[in-house]
Structure formats: C-alpha cells, structure tokens
Design an enzyme around this catalytic site. Structure first.
Site, PDB file in Angstrom:
ATOM      1  N   ASP A   1       0.803  -1.250   0.190  1.00  0.00           N
ATOM      2  CA  ASP A   1      -0.134  -0.139  -0.168  1.00  0.00           C
ATOM      3  C   ASP A   1       0.837   1.257  -0.080  1.00  0.00           C
ATOM      4  OD1 ASP A   1      -2.184  -1.583   0.056  1.00  0.00           O
ATOM      5  OD2 ASP A   1      -2.767  -0.916   2.040  1.00  0.00           O
TER       6      ASP A   1
ATOM      7  N   ASP B   1       0.614   3.909   1.432  1.00  0.00           N
ATOM      8  CA  ASP B   1       0.574   4.649   2.738  1.00  0.00           C
ATOM      9  C   ASP B   1       1.336   4.091   3.921  1.00  0.00           C
ATOM     10  OD1 ASP B   1      -1.209   2.964   3.322  1.00  0.00           O
ATOM     11  OD2 ASP B   1      -2.958   4.251   3.448  1.00  0.00           O
TER      12      ASP B   1
ATOM     13  N   TRP C   1     -13.913  -1.131  -1.065  1.00  0.00           N
ATOM     14  CA  TRP C   1     -13.156  -1.644   0.120  1.00  0.00           C
ATOM     15  C   TRP C   1     -13.327  -2.857   0.912  1.00  0.00           C
ATOM     16  CZ3 TRP C   1     -13.505  -2.499   5.216  1.00  0.00           C
ATOM     17  CH2 TRP C   1     -12.341  -2.615   5.975  1.00  0.00           C
TER      18      TRP C   1
ATOM     19  N   GLU D   1     -10.398  -8.307  -0.041  1.00  0.00           N
ATOM     20  CA  GLU D   1      -9.688  -8.937  -0.789  1.00  0.00           C
ATOM     21  C   GLU D   1      -8.503  -9.506  -0.395  1.00  0.00           C
ATOM     22  OE1 GLU D   1      -9.572  -5.767  -0.258  1.00  0.00           O
ATOM     23  OE2 GLU D   1      -7.157  -5.463  -0.203  1.00  0.00           O
ATOM     24  N   ASP D   2      -7.736  -8.906   0.894  1.00  0.00           N
ATOM     25  CA  ASP D   2      -6.836  -9.489   1.454  1.00  0.00           C
ATOM     26  C   ASP D   2      -7.132 -10.585   2.161  1.00  0.00           C
ATOM     27  OD1 ASP D   2      -8.251  -8.012   3.185  1.00  0.00           O
ATOM     28  OD2 ASP D   2      -6.685  -6.890   4.163  1.00  0.00           O
TER      29      ASP D   2
ATOM     30  N   MET E   1       1.435   4.015   9.315  1.00  0.00           N
ATOM     31  CA  MET E   1       0.467   4.427   8.325  1.00  0.00           C
ATOM     32  C   MET E   1       0.214   6.049   8.265  1.00  0.00           C
ATOM     33  SD  MET E   1      -3.228   3.222   7.381  1.00  0.00           S
ATOM     34  CE  MET E   1      -4.304   4.488   7.527  1.00  0.00           C
TER      35      MET E   1
ATOM     36  N   HIS F   1      -5.383   9.050   7.096  1.00  0.00           N
ATOM     37  CA  HIS F   1      -6.135   9.907   5.806  1.00  0.00           C
ATOM     38  C   HIS F   1      -7.535   9.471   6.021  1.00  0.00           C
ATOM     39  CE1 HIS F   1      -6.422   6.271   3.370  1.00  0.00           C
ATOM     40  NE2 HIS F   1      -5.475   5.899   4.107  1.00  0.00           N
TER      41      HIS F   1
ATOM     42  N   ARG G   1     -11.252   8.118   4.193  1.00  0.00           N
ATOM     43  CA  ARG G   1     -11.407   7.149   3.259  1.00  0.00           C
ATOM     44  C   ARG G   1     -11.524   7.710   1.568  1.00  0.00           C
ATOM     45  NH1 ARG G   1     -14.466   2.293   3.581  1.00  0.00           N
ATOM     46  NH2 ARG G   1     -13.393   2.113   5.734  1.00  0.00           N
TER      47      ARG G   1
HETATM   48  N1  UDH Z   1      -5.468   3.142  -3.178  1.00  0.00           N
HETATM   49  C1  UDH Z   1      -5.250   4.276  -3.534  1.00  0.00           C
HETATM   50  N2  UDH Z   1      -6.337   5.246  -3.879  1.00  0.00           N
HETATM   51  C2  UDH Z   1      -7.542   4.970  -3.685  1.00  0.00           C
HETATM   52  C3  UDH Z   1      -8.013   3.811  -2.707  1.00  0.00           C
HETATM   53  C4  UDH Z   1      -6.729   3.015  -2.522  1.00  0.00           C
HETATM   54  O1  UDH Z   1      -4.104   4.569  -4.087  1.00  0.00           O
HETATM   55  O2  UDH Z   1      -8.342   5.690  -3.868  1.00  0.00           O
HETATM   56  C5  UDH Z   1      -4.367   2.308  -2.615  1.00  0.00           C
HETATM   57  C6  UDH Z   1      -3.225   3.022  -1.797  1.00  0.00           C
HETATM   58  O3  UDH Z   1      -2.182   2.080  -2.135  1.00  0.00           O
HETATM   59  C7  UDH Z   1      -3.901   2.318  -0.395  1.00  0.00           C
HETATM   60  C8  UDH Z   1      -4.338   0.957  -0.755  1.00  0.00           C
HETATM   61  O4  UDH Z   1      -4.905   0.932  -2.194  1.00  0.00           O
HETATM   62  O5  UDH Z   1      -2.832   2.109   0.459  1.00  0.00           O
HETATM   63  C9  UDH Z   1      -5.296   0.464   0.160  1.00  0.00           C
HETATM   64  O6  UDH Z   1      -6.361   1.324   0.112  1.00  0.00           O
HETATM   65  P1  UDH Z   1      -7.368   1.059   1.459  1.00  0.00           P
HETATM   66  O7  UDH Z   1      -8.375   2.209   1.484  1.00  0.00           O
HETATM   67  O8  UDH Z   1      -8.074  -0.167   1.368  1.00  0.00           O
HETATM   68  O9  UDH Z   1      -6.656   1.086   2.570  1.00  0.00           O
HETATM   69  P2  UDH Z   1      -5.704   2.254   3.468  1.00  0.00           P
HETATM   70  O10 UDH Z   1      -5.066   1.576   4.330  1.00  0.00           O
HETATM   71  O11 UDH Z   1      -7.054   2.923   4.360  1.00  0.00           O
HETATM   72  O12 UDH Z   1      -5.389   3.423   2.495  1.00  0.00           O
HETATM   73  C10 UDH Z   1      -7.775   2.230   5.204  1.00  0.00           C
HETATM   74  C11 UDH Z   1      -9.288   3.044   5.289  1.00  0.00           C
HETATM   75  C12 UDH Z   1      -8.841   4.122   6.034  1.00  0.00           C
HETATM   76  C13 UDH Z   1     -10.229   4.714   6.486  1.00  0.00           C
HETATM   77  C14 UDH Z   1     -10.121   5.575   7.786  1.00  0.00           C
HETATM   78  C15 UDH Z   1     -11.628   5.901   8.043  1.00  0.00           C
HETATM   79  N3  UDH Z   1     -11.423   6.510   9.234  1.00  0.00           N
HETATM   80  C1  NGS Z   2     -11.097  -6.368   7.747  1.00  0.00           C
HETATM   81  C2  NGS Z   2     -11.196  -6.409   6.189  1.00  0.00           C
HETATM   82  C3  NGS Z   2      -9.777  -6.034   5.619  1.00  0.00           C
HETATM   83  C4  NGS Z   2      -8.943  -5.320   5.998  1.00  0.00           C
HETATM   84  C5  NGS Z   2      -8.929  -5.131   7.487  1.00  0.00           C
HETATM   85  C6  NGS Z   2      -8.043  -3.859   8.202  1.00  0.00           C
HETATM   86  O1  NGS Z   2     -12.308  -6.226   8.347  1.00  0.00           O
HETATM   87  O2  NGS Z   2     -10.051  -6.379   4.096  1.00  0.00           O
HETATM   88  O3  NGS Z   2     -10.258  -5.128   8.037  1.00  0.00           O
HETATM   89  O4  NGS Z   2      -8.696  -2.821   7.468  1.00  0.00           O
HETATM   90  N1  NGS Z   2     -11.954  -7.448   5.789  1.00  0.00           N
HETATM   91  C7  NGS Z   2     -13.189  -7.417   5.626  1.00  0.00           C
HETATM   92  O5  NGS Z   2     -14.032  -6.427   5.471  1.00  0.00           O
HETATM   93  C8  NGS Z   2     -13.851  -8.701   5.383  1.00  0.00           C
HETATM   94  S1  NGS Z   2      -7.873  -1.356   7.709  1.00  0.00           S
HETATM   95  O6  NGS Z   2      -8.357  -0.862   9.058  1.00  0.00           O
HETATM   96  O7  NGS Z   2      -6.613  -1.648   7.500  1.00  0.00           O
HETATM   97  O8  NGS Z   2      -8.565  -0.683   6.834  1.00  0.00           O
HETATM   98  O9  NGS Z   2      -7.736  -5.156   5.468  1.00  0.00           O
END
Ligand code: UDH
Ligand code: NGS
Length: 340
Positions: free
Chosen positions: A191, A193, A253, A256-257, A283, A286, A288
C-alpha cells in the site's frame, strides 16, 4: 508590621514569577532542541539513500538518524540496521528524493554495485490519486531498499478513471506487467501509505508468502486478527502462480486481502511474518478515499474462495494499459481495469 507583610508578599510574588520564567525558558529550550533534532534527522534520512553498502562514513550518517543505536557501528553490524525515525509532518518533494538517491536509475530501478543479489524484486503499489503519500513512500523506501542491498524496481499501478477502486486486480496487473520488463522472481505488494519503521524488515521473498506489515501503528503495533494479510506482503513467482494470483472481483474496500489469505491456506502454504518488533510500520493517516466505499459483497465472496480461486485470478485477468511512464523514482503504469 503592615510594611513587613507587604514586603514579604512582594518578595514571594517575585520568586514565583522568576520560577515561572525559568520553567517557560526550559520548556521553550526543550522544544527548540527537539525541532533541531527532527530537521537534522530529516536531512540525514535524505542523504542516506546513496549509501548503499560499503561507505562507512555515509553509513554513520544513517546510524545517527536512528532512535536507538548510539555507539559507532562496524561494517558487519550495519548489514542489519534497526529502528528508523518515520515522520509525516515534514515537506518532501520528488526532486529532493531524487537528489538523495543518485544510484536509483530510471523507472525506480536499483541494483547493488558490489554484490550479486539472490532475488530480483518487483515492488508493486496499487494506486490512484495519492501523490502526497507516494512522495513519502519513495522518500523513505528507496534508502531502505538500497540498504537492504536488493535488486529492485518500483511499479506504481495507477487505476484510470472514476470506477470503483480494485486493489487486488491492480496487484495482478502489476505482476503481469513487471514480468514484461525483467525476470523478477519476487514481488512485494505495498500500500502506498505504509512505511516500515525497522529496516531489518527485508522486502524480499521467503519460503512461504510473507506478511511484512505485521505490526501497524494504527492497530497498536499488533495484528488486528491472526489471518490479517493487508498492507504489505511479499510472494515469489511460484507462490503467486500456485494461488492463481489475486481475485479480480473485489470492487471497493475490504475483503480482498482475506481472500488472498484463504488462497494461500487452500494451496497448502502458510503466512510467515517478521517479529512484532521488526514488523513495525506506520500508516499515513487519511480519510477513506472516494470511489472506494465498503464492498457489501465481500463477506459472501471470502466465504467462497475455495470454489472461486481456480476460475478467478491470473487466468481470467483482462485490462488495457493506457500509459506507461518511466519516471526518475518509479515506473507508472496507468491501466483501464474495467468495471464491476
Ligand atoms: N489506494 C489508492 N487510491 C484509492 C484507494 C486505495 O491509491 O483511492 C491504494 C493505496 O495504495 C492504499 C491501498 O490502495 O494504501 C489500500 O487502500 P485502502 O483504502 O483499502 O486502505 P488504506 O490503508 O485505508 O489506504 C484504510 C481505510 C482508511 C479509512 C479511515 C476511516 N477512518
Ligand atoms: C477487515 C477487512 C480487511 C481489512 C482489515 C483492516 O475487516 O479487508 O479489516 O482494515 N476484511 C473485511 O472487511 C472482510 S483497515 O483497518 O486496515 O482498513 O484489510
């Protein structure tokens, strides 16, 4: 009598005022020194990128910017370094990172000048509209990957358009496109971030798929659950082929992992991880992203991985490359991956 009371009162007040001034000056001094230290660390982190292996004085600069290690290092010990200072409140530019990493070639490629690396690593970043995060990622990771003496290239897989984001499909695209460039045998999926705090967390492949972001700050430097495979992982070419790559149908969102974790287990592999100490990472906070809302189908999909994984993956992947650009610090491949 009243005069002496007044004098005593004035004297005490003066003492309190002087004491408060002293406290104020001390606090100001502490903050000033800490801010100097931060700037110093920032400058040194920038310089550390070019110091890939043997130059001891450059290595010492890297060492100075660390939190824990204080004594003068010897060359052997430097092969394994330690905790880094990772901050996201300092200005970082692509230009500065480029200058600080003169040995990184076009497209974000590096190979150690004085050793033959055991693996060729393609680092794949799923991406859309996160330039600010990419700047920090490159700024921190290029020096780390060089210190780890890796043969590597950075591939940013940029999803074109305004459709729902699809992280896992972008990872599949990254795998296929990277192999058109070179015969990589290891793939790190990161990712944009997430930054490792400890550079002993080597971004390479192991005998089982590896979950590298094992202790994220946002989860209190612990796993949120044992099967968690999100963030940063590494897999060899053979391991990826064994699971038919990643699912292509997780739009939006989440989940997938978990599907990837299921694939590994159903293929007879297990997840290896660095220790909670070495696997620490930060991390960039940021909100969503737009167009990456929760996927309501994710729970149903991860319940059926065993049935779907052989049909959905590398063998069913379709996409169109819109643009391929070779920048100084990374290769960007913009792709049309379609819609749900
Ligand atoms: N990503 C992008 N652009 C997007 C969405 C995702 O570049 O518009 C990439 C980026 O590498 C990111 C990864 O996909 O780090 C995973 O995105 P994610 O939204 O699943 O996970 P992330 O760790 O955020 O970035 C977690 C959710 C944060 C929400 C917080 C609400 N309080
Ligand atoms: C789980 C999600 C995963 C995600 C993890 C952490 O609940 O995809 O949270 O998310 N699984 C499902 O929703 C089934 S995080 O807080 O990093 O955005 O990676």
């Amino acid at each position: 009598c009243s005069d002496s009371t007044d004098f005593y009162f004035l004297h005490s007040t003066c003492k309190v005022v002087v004491l408060l001034c002293l406290v104020h000056i001390s606090v100001t001094l502490v903050f000033y020194v800490r801010s100097l230290d931060l700037r110093f660390a920032f400058a040194q982190n920038q310089q550390s990128g070019g110091s890939s292996s043997s130059n001891v004085s450059q290595r010492n600069q890297v060492q100075d910017s660390r939190i824990t290690v204080k004594s003068q290092p010897d060359v052997k010990k430097l092969e394994k370094l330690g905790p880094l200072r990772v901050e996201f409140n300092l200005p970082v530019t692509f230009e500065d990172t480029k200058k600080a990493n003169p040995k990184v070639g076009p497209g974000g490629h590096y190979q150690p000048p004085d050793c033959v690396p055991e693996q060729k690593v393609a680092v794949i970043i799923p991406f859309r509209n996160r330039d600010e995060h990419l700047k920090y990622w490159l700024y921190y990771l290029h020096p780390i990957l060089q210190r780890q003496q890796l043969y590597y290239t950075i591939f940013v897989i940029n999803q074109e358009g305004t459709g729902k984001f699809n992280r896992a499909k972008l990872l599949n695209v990254g795998y296929v496109e990277a192999l058109k460039d070179d015969n990589y045998d290891c793939f790190v999926f990161s990712d944009v971030d997430l930054i490792p705090i400890d550079d002993r967390n080597t971004y390479k492949c192991f005998s089982n798929p590896r979950h590298l972001s094992a202790a994220m700050d946002k989860f209190g430097f612990k796993l949120p659950y044992n099967q968690f495979f999100g963030g940063v992982s590494s897999m060899s070419k053979q391991q990826i082929l064994k699971i038919n790559g990643f699912p292509n149908n997780y739009w939006g969102w989440g989940g997938e992992d978990d599907d990837i974790f299921n694939r590994l287990v159903f293929s007879g592999m297990y997840v290896s991880r660095p220790s909670a100490e070495i696997g620490k990472c930060r991390m960039i906070r940021h909100t969503r992203d737009k167009l990456n809302e929760d996927n309501p189908q994710r729970f149903d999909r991860i319940a059926h991985t065993r049935d779907t994984m052989r049909k959905d993956g590398l063998n069913s992947l379709t996409y169109k490359v819109v643009k391929k650009e070779t920048f100084d610090l990374f290769t960007e491949i913009t792709v049309d991956i379609g819609k749900p």
